[in-house]
Motif scaffolding. Structure first.
Motif, PDB file in Angstrom:
ATOM      1  N   MET A 131       1.124  -1.279   0.168  1.00  0.00           N
ATOM      2  CA  MET A 131      -0.368   0.182   0.045  1.00  0.00           C
ATOM      3  C   MET A 131       0.652   1.508  -0.064  1.00  0.00           C
ATOM      4  SD  MET A 131      -3.760   1.274   2.631  1.00  0.00           S
ATOM      5  CE  MET A 131      -3.657  -0.526   2.239  1.00  0.00           C
ATOM      6  N   PRO A 132       1.369   1.570  -1.235  1.00  0.00           N
ATOM      7  CA  PRO A 132       2.187   2.867  -1.108  1.00  0.00           C
ATOM      8  C   PRO A 132       1.956   4.052  -1.247  1.00  0.00           C
ATOM      9  CG  PRO A 132       1.433   1.973  -3.316  1.00  0.00           C
ATOM     10  CD  PRO A 132       1.365   1.066  -2.284  1.00  0.00           C
TER      11      PRO A 132
ATOM     12  N   THR B  80      -2.027   0.728 -18.158  1.00  0.00           N
ATOM     13  CA  THR B  80      -3.209   0.222 -16.531  1.00  0.00           C
ATOM     14  C   THR B  80      -3.109  -0.980 -15.662  1.00  0.00           C
ATOM     15  OG1 THR B  80      -4.886   1.174 -18.916  1.00  0.00           O
ATOM     16  CG2 THR B  80      -5.556  -0.024 -17.227  1.00  0.00           C
ATOM     17  N   GLY B  81      -2.616  -2.118 -15.766  1.00  0.00           N
ATOM     18  CA  GLY B  81      -1.741  -2.953 -15.530  1.00  0.00           C
ATOM     19  C   GLY B  81      -0.511  -2.179 -14.759  1.00  0.00           C
ATOM     20  N   ALA B  82       0.017  -1.750 -14.578  1.00  0.00           N
ATOM     21  CA  ALA B  82       1.064  -1.129 -13.549  1.00  0.00           C
ATOM     22  C   ALA B  82       0.106  -0.363 -12.513  1.00  0.00           C
ATOM     23  CB  ALA B  82       2.082  -0.265 -14.685  1.00  0.00           C
ATOM     24  N   ALA B  83      -0.660  -0.074 -12.325  1.00  0.00           N
ATOM     25  CA  ALA B  83      -1.899   0.607 -12.063  1.00  0.00           C
ATOM     26  C   ALA B  83      -2.312   0.062 -11.599  1.00  0.00           C
ATOM     27  CB  ALA B  83      -2.987   1.480 -12.037  1.00  0.00           C
TER      28      ALA B  83
ATOM     29  N   VAL C 234      -1.252  -0.800  -6.345  1.00  0.00           N
ATOM     30  CA  VAL C 234      -2.452  -0.486  -5.318  1.00  0.00           C
ATOM     31  C   VAL C 234      -3.526  -1.300  -4.984  1.00  0.00           C
ATOM     32  CG1 VAL C 234      -1.867   2.046  -5.336  1.00  0.00           C
ATOM     33  CG2 VAL C 234      -4.098   0.722  -6.243  1.00  0.00           C
ATOM     34  N   PRO C 235      -4.021  -1.473  -4.187  1.00  0.00           N
ATOM     35  CA  PRO C 235      -4.974  -2.723  -3.842  1.00  0.00           C
ATOM     36  C   PRO C 235      -6.446  -1.994  -4.155  1.00  0.00           C
ATOM     37  CG  PRO C 235      -4.268  -2.130  -2.270  1.00  0.00           C
ATOM     38  CD  PRO C 235      -3.201  -1.338  -2.566  1.00  0.00           C
TER      39      PRO C 235
END
Length: 523
Positions: A145-146, A269-272, A276-277
């Motif tokens: 959770m950055p 979009t996959g990186a985003a 984050v969860p």
């Protein structure tokens, strides 16, 4: 070639339409070249289009030639083109008038060896792999959770909008964007400087240091993505203390930064989604775990209660526990009377046996005087010894009690009191924040359930003379005075028998109209 007419009565230069020029060029190119064999490196190949045709380009170190394979020919090819592969094609050279381009319509494809860029890429990949930059042991775990996410990409493309939109939907966090060029000769230096710049941000500085860095770019050909194969970019990512997610290109694209990054995403979009969860899922998991915990505590309490009841049934009753002591007490009480009688008789016999006389009294008084005198002689020594012992104990206690120890205890308790005050302030602030959030949620819910929102969409509320809503048209009689409430005010009207409407001047809504009431019929 057909003449149109002179452009000017004073000029003999003929005019041609654009279609005529394009057709003439098409015929000239097709007649001049016909079938040709061309050798070049495949660029921009993404497989067949949805129509079944394949579009890409052939290039060498100086030029580029557009190419197309029609669906019927593509299904018969024994060897398919691949990105970066050098091939030899046979086809017909033609033009595409719609965009003033010339292209080759391919009829057959043969392999000719690896392209220059692919060969350079493989050589660089082997060199960096030999240094251990692609080892899995060097990769760092992605934070769950950055709090801050740094994004290295172009600030004007769709990639950054997709990433921010996806992060906002899943779990809104602080996003820092380091703008770079994602195509061209300066891409490698700008991306490596951006990764190093994020790592150089101090903790607690005016600009927050990211917990995670995403390097992102949309899809493209091998040449378009070549900046992300730069050796400086690979070394900057390998030296990064912050975990890095690579999101360069689409699913089938790969670059050297994908091999050195801590995680590779198929798309930006996959990186985003990796970064984050989903906040709603976390809240649901916490609620589910809380419910399970409450259920477990309840079941454990019931089990303990049942165990206690089972053990209580195995214990003897109070009568059984007191039976033996009660019997012993009764036996002792019975013996007590006989023992008192026997003791009285013994004392009486002893008393009768003692003969009292003045000489006996004098002897006993003399013994008492001697003992008293001896005690009086020992009394001063005993008193002095007692005083010395008390003085020694007092000195020892006085040595233990000092102002320094008292000050230390006072400082200790003062620190604990300050900590308690800070915790109390934090708890009060948290409760106030939760109360404000609950109040805001209640206000939004009340606003969403209010009939005023429906009126804003163009509906109206009809009331009769008694100020009650009219839900059916059959309840309206001719000549009945009506009150029609719109979003911006209320208007009076009279129902007519022939369907005509007579309206009076609008009036402002009463304060009572704002309160929650039966909404009636909306039309």
């Amino acid at each position: 070639m057909e003449k149109i007419r002179p452009a000017d009565s004073q000029s003999n230069v003929a005019e041609f339409s654009v279609s005529e020029i394009s057709g003439a060029l098409k015929r000239t190119v097709e007649d001049r070249f016909g079938h040709v064999r061309v050798r070049g490196e495949v660029s921009g190949y993404r497989g067949p289009h949805s129509s079944g045709h394949a579009y890409f380009a052939l290039k060498d170190d100086r030029s580029r030639l557009e190419a197309v394979i029609w669906r019927g020919v593509f299904s018969k090819l024994k060897f398919l083109p691949q990105e970066g592969l050098e091939i030899i094609v046979t086809g017909k050279l033609t033009t595409y008038p719609g965009s003033s381009k010339y292209q080759i319509v391919i009829e057959s494809v043969e392999p000719a060896g690896a392209g220059a860029l692919m060969a350079l890429l493989e050589e660089r990949k082997k060199k960096l792999a030999a240094e251990g930059l692609f080892e899995d042991s060097r990769k760092k775990p992605i934070p769950f959770m950055p709090r801050v996410i740094g994004v290295v990409t172009s600030p004007t493309g769709a990639v950054i909008r997709d990433i921010i939109h996806r992060i906002s939907d899943r779990f809104p966090v602080h996003v820092l964007v380091w703008p770079v060029r994602v195509q061209g000769e300066t891409t490698g230096d700008e991306v490596s400087n951006a990764v190093a710049g994020f790592n150089a941000l101090p903790e607690g500085g005016p600009l927050p240091r990211p917990d995670l860095v995403i390097v992102a770019r949309g899809g493209g050909s091998l040449e378009d993505l070549w900046g992300f194969n730069d050796e400086a970019v690979v070394r900057a990512v390998a030296a990064s203390d912050i975990p890095v997610i690579s999101a360069v290109g689409h699913e089938t694209d790969w670059t050297l930064i994908d091999l050195v990054a801590d995680r590779r995403a198929p798309t930006p979009t996959g990186a985003a989604e990796m970064a984050v969860p989903v906040k709603a899922d976390l809240e649901a998991s916490v609620a589910r775990l809380s419910a399970r915990l409450k259920g477990a505590i309840s079941r454990e309490g019931d089990r303990k209660r049942q165990t206690l009841q089972a053990l209580s049934r195995a214990l003897p009753s109070p009568d059984q526990l007191l039976a033996l002591p009660r019997r012993r007490f009764d036996e002792a009480a019975g013996r007590l009377g006989r023992a008192l009688t026997a003791a009285t008789q013994r004392k009486r016999l002893t008393f009768n046996g003692v003969r009292l006389s003045p000489g006996t009294l004098e002897r006993r008084l003399g013994e008492v005087r001697r003992r008293t005198a001896a005690s009086g002689e020992r009394l001063p020594g005993v008193f002095l010894a007692l005083v010395r012992a008390q003085r020694t104990r007092f000195d020892r206690d006085a040595a233990r009690v000092s102002p320094t120890a008292l000050r230390q205890r006072i400082v200790h308790w003062r620190d604990r009191l300050a900590q308690a005050e800070r915790r109390a302030d934090t708890q009060v602030a948290m409760q106030l924040k939760q109360g404000h959030a609950s109040a805001d949620q209640a206000m939004r819910l009340a606003k969403s359930l209010s009939h005023e929102g429906v009126l804003e969409r163009g509906f109206a509320l009809v009331r009769g003379p008694d100020d009650l809503p009219i839900k059916r048209a059959r309840n309206i009689q001719p000549g009945l005075e009506l009150q029609i409430q719109f979003a911006d005010g209320t208007t009076r009207a009279v129902a007519a028998s022939d369907g005509r409407k007579v309206a009076a001047s609008p009036k402002k809504p009463k304060p009572s109209d704002k309160g929650p009431r039966d909404q009636g019929s909306l039309f």
